[in-house]
Design a protein around this motif. Structure first.
Motif, PDB file in Angstrom:
ATOM      1  N   VAL A 169     -12.061  29.040  10.875  1.00  0.00           N
ATOM      2  CA  VAL A 169     -11.155  27.923  10.611  1.00  0.00           C
ATOM      3  C   VAL A 169     -11.831  26.758   9.894  1.00  0.00           C
ATOM      4  CG1 VAL A 169      -9.618  28.538  12.524  1.00  0.00           C
ATOM      5  CG2 VAL A 169     -11.465  26.898  12.904  1.00  0.00           C
ATOM      6  N   ALA A 170     -13.108  26.884   9.594  1.00  0.00           N
ATOM      7  CA  ALA A 170     -13.836  25.797   8.927  1.00  0.00           C
ATOM      8  C   ALA A 170     -13.186  25.442   7.594  1.00  0.00           C
ATOM      9  CB  ALA A 170     -15.294  26.207   8.700  1.00  0.00           C
ATOM     10  N   GLY A 171     -13.005  24.159   7.372  1.00  0.00           N
ATOM     11  CA  GLY A 171     -12.489  23.677   6.097  1.00  0.00           C
ATOM     12  C   GLY A 171     -10.981  23.724   5.947  1.00  0.00           C
ATOM     13  N   LEU A 172     -10.265  24.247   6.926  1.00  0.00           N
ATOM     14  CA  LEU A 172      -8.809  24.274   6.832  1.00  0.00           C
ATOM     15  C   LEU A 172      -8.252  22.879   7.065  1.00  0.00           C
ATOM     16  CD1 LEU A 172      -7.974  27.532   8.827  1.00  0.00           C
ATOM     17  CD2 LEU A 172      -8.441  27.268   6.396  1.00  0.00           C
ATOM     18  N   THR A 173      -7.160  22.573   6.392  1.00  0.00           N
ATOM     19  CA  THR A 173      -6.522  21.273   6.550  1.00  0.00           C
ATOM     20  C   THR A 173      -5.037  21.443   6.808  1.00  0.00           C
ATOM     21  OG1 THR A 173      -5.968  21.000   4.216  1.00  0.00           O
ATOM     22  CG2 THR A 173      -8.165  20.235   4.915  1.00  0.00           C
ATOM     23  N   ALA A 174      -4.425  20.400   7.345  1.00  0.00           N
ATOM     24  CA  ALA A 174      -2.982  20.419   7.605  1.00  0.00           C
ATOM     25  C   ALA A 174      -2.188  20.610   6.318  1.00  0.00           C
ATOM     26  CB  ALA A 174      -2.565  19.138   8.311  1.00  0.00           C
ATOM     27  N   ALA A 175      -2.734  20.191   5.207  1.00  0.00           N
ATOM     28  CA  ALA A 175      -2.047  20.340   3.917  1.00  0.00           C
ATOM     29  C   ALA A 175      -1.851  21.808   3.541  1.00  0.00           C
ATOM     30  CB  ALA A 175      -2.816  19.615   2.822  1.00  0.00           C
ATOM     31  N   MET A 176      -2.557  22.719   4.200  1.00  0.00           N
ATOM     32  CA  MET A 176      -2.454  24.149   3.908  1.00  0.00           C
ATOM     33  C   MET A 176      -1.292  24.812   4.648  1.00  0.00           C
ATOM     34  SD  MET A 176      -6.433  25.188   4.086  1.00  0.00           S
ATOM     35  CE  MET A 176      -7.566  24.781   2.786  1.00  0.00           C
ATOM     36  N   ILE A 177      -0.552  24.023   5.433  1.00  0.00           N
ATOM     37  CA  ILE A 177       0.583  24.547   6.193  1.00  0.00           C
ATOM     38  C   ILE A 177       1.863  24.152   5.469  1.00  0.00           C
ATOM     39  CG2 ILE A 177       1.770  24.545   8.425  1.00  0.00           C
ATOM     40  CD1 ILE A 177      -1.081  25.679   8.557  1.00  0.00           C
ATOM     41  N   PRO A 178       2.671  25.125   5.041  1.00  0.00           N
ATOM     42  CA  PRO A 178       3.888  24.791   4.301  1.00  0.00           C
ATOM     43  C   PRO A 178       4.915  24.094   5.190  1.00  0.00           C
ATOM     44  CG  PRO A 178       3.822  27.141   4.765  1.00  0.00           C
ATOM     45  CD  PRO A 178       2.514  26.563   5.219  1.00  0.00           C
ATOM     46  N   GLY A 179       5.688  23.229   4.579  1.00  0.00           N
ATOM     47  CA  GLY A 179       6.778  22.574   5.281  1.00  0.00           C
ATOM     48  C   GLY A 179       6.390  21.322   6.040  1.00  0.00           C
ATOM     49  N   ARG A 180       5.125  20.981   6.023  1.00  0.00           N
ATOM     50  CA  ARG A 180       4.706  19.758   6.733  1.00  0.00           C
ATOM     51  C   ARG A 180       5.179  18.542   5.957  1.00  0.00           C
ATOM     52  NH1 ARG A 180       1.294  18.946  10.588  1.00  0.00           N
ATOM     53  NH2 ARG A 180       0.464  17.134   9.530  1.00  0.00           N
ATOM     54  N   THR A 181       5.752  17.580   6.675  1.00  0.00           N
ATOM     55  CA  THR A 181       6.211  16.364   6.025  1.00  0.00           C
ATOM     56  C   THR A 181       5.264  15.201   6.268  1.00  0.00           C
ATOM     57  OG1 THR A 181       7.594  15.836   7.932  1.00  0.00           O
ATOM     58  CG2 THR A 181       8.628  17.049   6.110  1.00  0.00           C
ATOM     59  N   HIS A 182       4.482  15.255   7.340  1.00  0.00           N
ATOM     60  CA  HIS A 182       3.516  14.195   7.633  1.00  0.00           C
ATOM     61  C   HIS A 182       2.185  14.548   6.994  1.00  0.00           C
ATOM     62  CE1 HIS A 182       6.162  12.164  10.366  1.00  0.00           C
ATOM     63  NE2 HIS A 182       6.440  13.312  10.932  1.00  0.00           N
ATOM     64  N   ARG A 183       1.715  13.681   6.134  1.00  0.00           N
ATOM     65  CA  ARG A 183       0.467  13.941   5.418  1.00  0.00           C
ATOM     66  C   ARG A 183      -0.670  13.022   5.866  1.00  0.00           C
ATOM     67  NH1 ARG A 183       1.341  18.856   3.753  1.00  0.00           N
ATOM     68  NH2 ARG A 183       3.114  19.040   2.400  1.00  0.00           N
ATOM     69  N   GLU A 194      -5.523   7.346   9.299  1.00  0.00           N
ATOM     70  CA  GLU A 194      -4.697   6.750   8.238  1.00  0.00           C
ATOM     71  C   GLU A 194      -3.423   6.136   8.826  1.00  0.00           C
ATOM     72  OE1 GLU A 194      -5.949   9.784   4.612  1.00  0.00           O
ATOM     73  OE2 GLU A 194      -4.364  10.339   6.031  1.00  0.00           O
ATOM     74  N   PHE A 195      -2.826   6.830   9.770  1.00  0.00           N
ATOM     75  CA  PHE A 195      -1.618   6.348  10.441  1.00  0.00           C
ATOM     76  C   PHE A 195      -1.888   5.019  11.142  1.00  0.00           C
ATOM     77  CE2 PHE A 195       0.949   6.188  14.342  1.00  0.00           C
ATOM     78  CZ  PHE A 195       2.232   6.179  13.790  1.00  0.00           C
ATOM     79  N   LEU A 196      -2.981   4.954  11.885  1.00  0.00           N
ATOM     80  CA  LEU A 196      -3.324   3.733  12.620  1.00  0.00           C
ATOM     81  C   LEU A 196      -3.628   2.572  11.670  1.00  0.00           C
ATOM     82  CD1 LEU A 196      -5.447   5.302  15.464  1.00  0.00           C
ATOM     83  CD2 LEU A 196      -3.138   4.356  15.642  1.00  0.00           C
ATOM     84  N   ARG A 197      -4.322   2.862  10.557  1.00  0.00           N
ATOM     85  CA  ARG A 197      -4.579   1.820   9.547  1.00  0.00           C
ATOM     86  C   ARG A 197      -3.270   1.288   8.959  1.00  0.00           C
ATOM     87  NH1 ARG A 197      -9.014   4.802   7.984  1.00  0.00           N
ATOM     88  NH2 ARG A 197      -7.798   5.956   6.462  1.00  0.00           N
ATOM     89  N   GLU A 198      -2.367   2.208   8.667  1.00  0.00           N
ATOM     90  CA  GLU A 198      -1.088   1.815   8.088  1.00  0.00           C
ATOM     91  C   GLU A 198      -0.284   0.960   9.080  1.00  0.00           C
ATOM     92  OE1 GLU A 198       2.699   4.186   6.462  1.00  0.00           O
ATOM     93  OE2 GLU A 198       0.806   4.681   5.449  1.00  0.00           O
TER      94      GLU A 198
END
Length: 99
Positions: free
Chosen positions: A70-84, A89-93
């Motif tokens: 699983v090394a190097g996998l990111t959430a962006a590699m999952i289709p249909g995700r709306t939260h990026r 980043e969320f806490l900073r925002e």
């Protein structure tokens, strides 16, 4: 046809490579992991998102560590995700909106 994740494809390729390095067939791996050979094939081809139980069974059968798969996998590699956003980043925002 269902959209499969890039993450599942990569994990499947890594599992296949581990199996092949050991000289095992899919049938051998299925027997060792107590899975049906069809499911092993689907995992290796990235046609399914394997459960944690499946990954642990495969890693145990292959005497492999999950972190390498699983090394190097990111959430962006999952289709249909709306939260990026990541948690940081969320806490900073949120903090910038309050300021």
């Amino acid at each position: 046809m269902l959209e499969h994740s890039e993450a599942a494809r990569i994990v499947g390729e890594r599992i296949r490579a581990t199996r092949q390095q050991l000289g095992l067939s899919q049938e051998d791996l299925a027997d060792l992991a107590e899975m049906h050979v069809t499911n092993v094939g689907k995992v290796e081809r990235g046609q399914t998102n394997p459960s944690l139980s499946t990954l642990v069974a495969l890693s145990g059968a292959l005497n492999a560590e999950l972190d390498g798969w699983v090394a190097g996998l990111t959430a962006a590699m999952i289709p249909g995700r709306t939260h990026r956003l990541s948690a940081a980043e969320f806490l900073r925002e949120q903090a910038s909106r309050r300021a």
